[in-house]
Scaffold this motif. Structure first.
Motif, PDB file in Angstrom:
ATOM      1  N   ASP A   8       6.185  -2.456  -7.019  1.00  0.00           N
ATOM      2  CA  ASP A   8       6.337  -1.385  -6.044  1.00  0.00           C
ATOM      3  C   ASP A   8       5.776  -1.814  -4.704  1.00  0.00           C
ATOM      4  O   ASP A   8       4.569  -1.809  -4.511  1.00  0.00           O
ATOM      5  CB  ASP A   8       5.621  -0.137  -6.566  1.00  0.00           C
ATOM      6  N   GLY A  10       7.119  -0.374  -1.896  1.00  0.00           N
ATOM      7  CA  GLY A  10       7.342   0.777  -1.038  1.00  0.00           C
ATOM      8  C   GLY A  10       8.095   0.452   0.240  1.00  0.00           C
ATOM      9  O   GLY A  10       8.011   1.170   1.218  1.00  0.00           O
ATOM     10  N   GLU A  12       7.359  -1.749   2.217  1.00  0.00           N
ATOM     11  CA  GLU A  12       6.420  -2.291   3.198  1.00  0.00           C
ATOM     12  C   GLU A  12       5.792  -3.605   2.753  1.00  0.00           C
ATOM     13  O   GLU A  12       5.097  -4.238   3.519  1.00  0.00           O
ATOM     14  CB  GLU A  12       5.315  -1.266   3.457  1.00  0.00           C
ATOM     15  N   GLN A  61      -9.734  -5.280   1.797  1.00  0.00           N
ATOM     16  CA  GLN A  61      -8.473  -4.538   1.787  1.00  0.00           C
ATOM     17  C   GLN A  61      -7.698  -4.937   0.539  1.00  0.00           C
ATOM     18  O   GLN A  61      -7.433  -6.116   0.304  1.00  0.00           O
ATOM     19  CB  GLN A  61      -7.641  -4.837   3.024  1.00  0.00           C
ATOM     20  N   ASN A  83       2.525  -1.392  -2.690  1.00  0.00           N
ATOM     21  CA  ASN A  83       2.819  -0.333  -1.728  1.00  0.00           C
ATOM     22  C   ASN A  83       1.498   0.122  -1.083  1.00  0.00           C
ATOM     23  O   ASN A  83       0.636   0.661  -1.763  1.00  0.00           O
ATOM     24  CB  ASN A  83       3.492   0.832  -2.452  1.00  0.00           C
ATOM     25  N   PRO A  84       1.330  -0.093   0.216  1.00  0.00           N
ATOM     26  CA  PRO A  84       0.070   0.267   0.879  1.00  0.00           C
ATOM     27  C   PRO A  84      -0.329   1.729   0.697  1.00  0.00           C
ATOM     28  O   PRO A  84      -1.514   2.034   0.566  1.00  0.00           O
ATOM     29  CB  PRO A  84       0.336  -0.041   2.350  1.00  0.00           C
ATOM     30  N   ASP A  85       0.645   2.631   0.657  1.00  0.00           N
ATOM     31  CA  ASP A  85       0.316   4.049   0.495  1.00  0.00           C
ATOM     32  C   ASP A  85      -0.327   4.315  -0.863  1.00  0.00           C
ATOM     33  O   ASP A  85      -1.276   5.095  -0.979  1.00  0.00           O
ATOM     34  CB  ASP A  85       1.571   4.905   0.652  1.00  0.00           C
ATOM     35  N   LYS A  86       0.178   3.683  -1.904  1.00  0.00           N
ATOM     36  CA  LYS A  86      -0.378   3.874  -3.242  1.00  0.00           C
ATOM     37  C   LYS A  86      -1.692   3.125  -3.411  1.00  0.00           C
ATOM     38  O   LYS A  86      -2.579   3.575  -4.135  1.00  0.00           O
ATOM     39  CB  LYS A  86       0.627   3.426  -4.300  1.00  0.00           C
ATOM     40  N   THR A  88      -3.984   2.695  -1.149  1.00  0.00           N
ATOM     41  CA  THR A  88      -5.068   3.366  -0.423  1.00  0.00           C
ATOM     42  C   THR A  88      -5.890   4.219  -1.385  1.00  0.00           C
ATOM     43  O   THR A  88      -7.117   4.164  -1.386  1.00  0.00           O
ATOM     44  CB  THR A  88      -4.501   4.242   0.709  1.00  0.00           C
ATOM     45  N   PHE A  89      -5.220   4.997  -2.220  1.00  0.00           N
ATOM     46  CA  PHE A  89      -5.931   5.827  -3.188  1.00  0.00           C
ATOM     47  C   PHE A  89      -6.672   4.973  -4.193  1.00  0.00           C
ATOM     48  O   PHE A  89      -7.849   5.207  -4.478  1.00  0.00           O
ATOM     49  CB  PHE A  89      -4.968   6.767  -3.923  1.00  0.00           C
TER      50      PHE A  89
END
Length: 95
Positions: A8, A10, A12, A61, A83-86, A88-89
Motif C-alpha cells: 500500500d 497510497g 505516494e 520517520q 502509504n504516508p497517511d497510514k 503516520t498513525f
C-alpha cells in the motif's frame, strides 16, 4: 505458498501493483525492494498488531512497515505499507 499481497503506497510511495505469489518470487521481490539504496535507513524488527514485522526508519520517520502472517512455521502472507497517511498513525504508536 507465500503471497505478497498488499503493498500500500497510497499513490505516494512505490509499491507492488499486483500480488506476488510463491516463495521464490516473493523472496526475489523483497530482496530487490530491500536492496534499494536509502541513505540512513534503520531496519527494526518488532511486533505490529500482534504480528511479526519489520520497520524501515530514516531520521525518526517511518518509511515502510512490513507485516508477516505466519501459519505454523511458515510465512503465509507479507503485507507492506508505505502509504504516508497510514504510517503516520502507526509511527505515533510505535516510535
Amino acid at each position: 505458498r507465500v503471497l505478497f499481497r498488499s503493498a500500500d503506497g497510497g499513490g505516494e510511495a512505490a509499491a507492488a501493483r499486483r500480488p506476488v505469489h510463491g516463495a521464490p518470487r516473493v523472496a526475489r521481490f523483497l530482496a530487490g525492494w530491500m536492496s534499494r539504496d536509502v541513505p540512513g535507513v534503520r531496519v527494526v524488527v518488532t511486533e505490529v498488531n500482534g504480528q511479526p514485522g519489520v520497520l524501515g526508519i530514516v531520521d525518526r520517520q517511518l518509511l515502510v512497515a512490513v507485516l508477516l502472517d505466519v501459519m505454523g512455521d511458515r510465512i503465509a502472507t507479507v503485507h507492506a505499507v508505505a502509504n504516508p497517511d497510514k504510517l503516520t498513525f502507526l509511527a505515533g504508536q510505535l516510535l
